[in-house]
Design an enzyme around this catalytic site. Structure first.
Site, PDB file in Angstrom:
ATOM      1  N   ASN A   7      -9.168 -26.863  57.191  1.00 20.09           N
ATOM      2  CA  ASN A   7      -9.898 -26.504  58.540  1.00 20.09           C
ATOM      3  C   ASN A   7     -11.338 -25.931  58.187  1.00 20.09           C
ATOM      4  O   ASN A   7     -11.357 -25.078  57.806  1.00 20.09           O
ATOM      5  CB  ASN A   7      -9.391 -25.395  59.576  1.00 20.09           C
ATOM      6  CG  ASN A   7      -9.918 -25.166  60.899  1.00 20.09           C
ATOM      7  OD1 ASN A   7     -10.952 -25.307  60.903  1.00 20.09           O
ATOM      8  ND2 ASN A   7      -8.933 -24.912  61.833  1.00 20.09           N
ATOM      9  N   GLU A  34     -10.988 -29.348  62.875  1.00 18.55           N
ATOM     10  CA  GLU A  34     -11.868 -28.737  63.737  1.00 18.55           C
ATOM     11  C   GLU A  34     -13.201 -29.331  62.987  1.00 18.55           C
ATOM     12  O   GLU A  34     -13.987 -28.540  62.838  1.00 18.55           O
ATOM     13  CB  GLU A  34     -11.980 -27.126  63.527  1.00 18.55           C
ATOM     14  CG  GLU A  34     -10.880 -26.325  64.605  1.00 18.55           C
ATOM     15  CD  GLU A  34     -11.226 -24.976  64.865  1.00 18.55           C
ATOM     16  OE1 GLU A  34     -12.051 -24.785  65.924  1.00 18.55           O
ATOM     17  OE2 GLU A  34     -10.855 -24.158  64.130  1.00 18.55           O
ATOM     18  N   ASP A 150      -3.631 -27.281  59.916  1.00 16.54           N
ATOM     19  CA  ASP A 150      -3.696 -26.219  60.499  1.00 16.54           C
ATOM     20  C   ASP A 150      -2.725 -26.171  61.511  1.00 16.54           C
ATOM     21  O   ASP A 150      -2.740 -26.547  62.406  1.00 16.54           O
ATOM     22  CB  ASP A 150      -5.276 -25.848  61.164  1.00 16.54           C
ATOM     23  CG  ASP A 150      -5.228 -24.470  61.740  1.00 16.54           C
ATOM     24  OD1 ASP A 150      -4.270 -23.780  61.575  1.00 16.54           O
ATOM     25  OD2 ASP A 150      -6.394 -24.150  62.267  1.00 16.54           O
ATOM     26  N   ASN A 152      -1.469 -23.397  62.744  1.00 20.31           N
ATOM     27  CA  ASN A 152      -1.572 -22.133  63.643  1.00 20.31           C
ATOM     28  C   ASN A 152      -0.031 -21.353  63.805  1.00 20.31           C
ATOM     29  O   ASN A 152       0.163 -20.883  64.819  1.00 20.31           O
ATOM     30  CB  ASN A 152      -2.246 -22.553  64.993  1.00 20.31           C
ATOM     31  CG  ASN A 152      -3.506 -22.370  65.174  1.00 20.31           C
ATOM     32  OD1 ASN A 152      -4.292 -21.227  64.397  1.00 20.31           O
ATOM     33  ND2 ASN A 152      -4.093 -23.372  65.566  1.00 20.31           N
ATOM     34  N   ASP A 221      -2.036 -22.529  57.228  1.00 21.00           N
ATOM     35  CA  ASP A 221      -2.250 -23.988  56.733  1.00 21.00           C
ATOM     36  C   ASP A 221      -1.074 -24.435  55.898  1.00 21.00           C
ATOM     37  O   ASP A 221      -0.807 -24.034  54.814  1.00 21.00           O
ATOM     38  CB  ASP A 221      -3.609 -23.942  56.304  1.00 21.00           C
ATOM     39  CG  ASP A 221      -4.831 -23.713  57.031  1.00 21.00           C
ATOM     40  OD1 ASP A 221      -5.176 -24.553  57.902  1.00 21.00           O
ATOM     41  OD2 ASP A 221      -5.111 -22.489  57.042  1.00 21.00           O
ATOM     42  N   ASP A 250     -13.654 -19.964  58.101  1.00 19.72           N
ATOM     43  CA  ASP A 250     -12.456 -18.997  58.071  1.00 19.72           C
ATOM     44  C   ASP A 250     -11.264 -19.520  57.410  1.00 19.72           C
ATOM     45  O   ASP A 250     -10.559 -18.517  56.996  1.00 19.72           O
ATOM     46  CB  ASP A 250     -12.378 -18.357  59.490  1.00 19.72           C
ATOM     47  CG  ASP A 250     -12.274 -19.410  60.494  1.00 19.72           C
ATOM     48  OD1 ASP A 250     -12.101 -20.547  60.293  1.00 19.72           O
ATOM     49  OD2 ASP A 250     -12.303 -19.007  61.854  1.00 19.72           O
ATOM     50  N   HIS A 251     -11.260 -20.698  57.164  1.00 21.41           N
ATOM     51  CA  HIS A 251      -9.731 -21.344  56.435  1.00 21.41           C
ATOM     52  C   HIS A 251     -10.544 -21.733  55.012  1.00 21.41           C
ATOM     53  O   HIS A 251     -11.512 -21.969  54.728  1.00 21.41           O
ATOM     54  CB  HIS A 251      -9.456 -22.685  57.100  1.00 21.41           C
ATOM     55  CG  HIS A 251      -8.615 -22.259  58.491  1.00 21.41           C
ATOM     56  ND1 HIS A 251      -7.369 -22.289  58.745  1.00 21.41           N
ATOM     57  CD2 HIS A 251      -9.427 -21.967  59.650  1.00 21.41           C
ATOM     58  CE1 HIS A 251      -7.372 -21.922  60.075  1.00 21.41           C
ATOM     59  NE2 HIS A 251      -8.358 -21.867  60.678  1.00 21.41           N
TER      60      HIS A 251
END
Length: 260
Positions: A7, A34, A150, A152, A221, A250-251
């Site tokens: 991501n 994303e 991802d 989540n 992930d 951030d990933h």
DNA sequence: ATGTCGATACTTTATCGA
């Protein structure tokens, strides 16, 4: 064959970082989530220069997924079946040919779902039900298949720094974990857990509150494998290094090696 | 307790989503 998922949190903001990482890590297939841009705005040429074929399923401002593959796509199909009204770009499935046959890749960006409860959480759970239905269908093909992205979803308490703080969060609520578990129980293998039993191995650290510096992360992930893909699994590693680079996502990337 | 980032729009700051 190396298959990675990452991501990137915005292709425009991450293009230099992504190109740097691709040149070094050189995955055969990269599943990106994303991208936050429409198809026409995705800089496909920059990846083609590195030898990648590109498939994009974009959306303005939010979401968006893309696949990069050194092998040509036999098929590349956007959208997750089960809801024709769903306009969010979160799923892109492709097939490539390898010496031993084919590998099918599903690149997914599962809805975050916060705040829970509420309409966003309902959408997340419904999306997970649709994903399970698609997974069940793909498993009947009895071919190597990788569902990467991802999710989540924090699968287990030792996949988060402080599980008690996350019990009411859409990423860790019992209903979320139960749906992820039922996906695994179709016969899919969590590639990372097939290769590693260490607790507190993360793929995401929030930008806020010094989460990276304090190693307050989440493992959200995942690469889930059909039995035929699990037979080919050699390794699975999280590449934490890019989280420490300038202007990070951030990933971080997580990848598998398959003996195809 | 707080702390961030990326993209968008009736933009130069607020809002949304994560």
């Amino acid at each position: 064959m190396k298959i990675a998922t990452w991501n990137i949190n915005g292709i425009k903001a991450r293009i230099d970082t992504l190109l740097t990482w691709l040149k070094d890590a050189s995955p055969d297939i990269a599943c990106l989530q994303e991208i936050k841009c429409v198809d026409e705005a995705f800089p496909s040429e920059l990846f083609e220069e590195l030898g990648y074929n590109v498939a994009v399923h974009g959306q303005k401002g939010f979401n968006g997924v893309a696949l990069l593959s050194k092998l040509p796509f036999d098929e590349a199909t956007p959208r997750l079946a089960g809801d024709d009204e769903d306009e969010q770009a979160r799923y892109l499935e492709a097939v490539v040919s390898v010496p031993s046959g084919v590998v099918r890749i599903a690149n997914l960006y599962l809805p975050n779902g916060n705040p829970a409860d509420g309409p966003k959480y309902d959408y997340k759970l419904a999306w997970m039900d649709r994903l399970k239905a698609r997974a069940a269908e793909l498993l009947t093909y009895e071919e190597p298949m990788v569902m990467a992205g991802d999710y989540n979803v924090i699968p287990m308490p030792d996949d988060v720094y402080n599980p008690a703080a996350w019990v009411d969060d859409a990423l860790f609520k019992p209903e979320t974990r139960a749906r992820f578990r039922s996906l695994l129980n179709l016969g899919l293998t969590d590639a990372f857990r097939a290769c590693h039993d260490e607790a507190h191995q993360y793929t995401f650290w929030d930008y806020q509150a010094g989460a990276w510096q304090k190693n307050r992360g989440l493992r959200i992930d995942h690469l889930l494998l059909s039995p035929q893909a699990a037979d080919l699994l050699r390794s699975c590693e999280i590449d934490t290094a890019p989280r420490g680079w300038e202007k990070p996502s951030d990933h971080v990337p997580i990848w598998i090696e398959l003996s195809v």
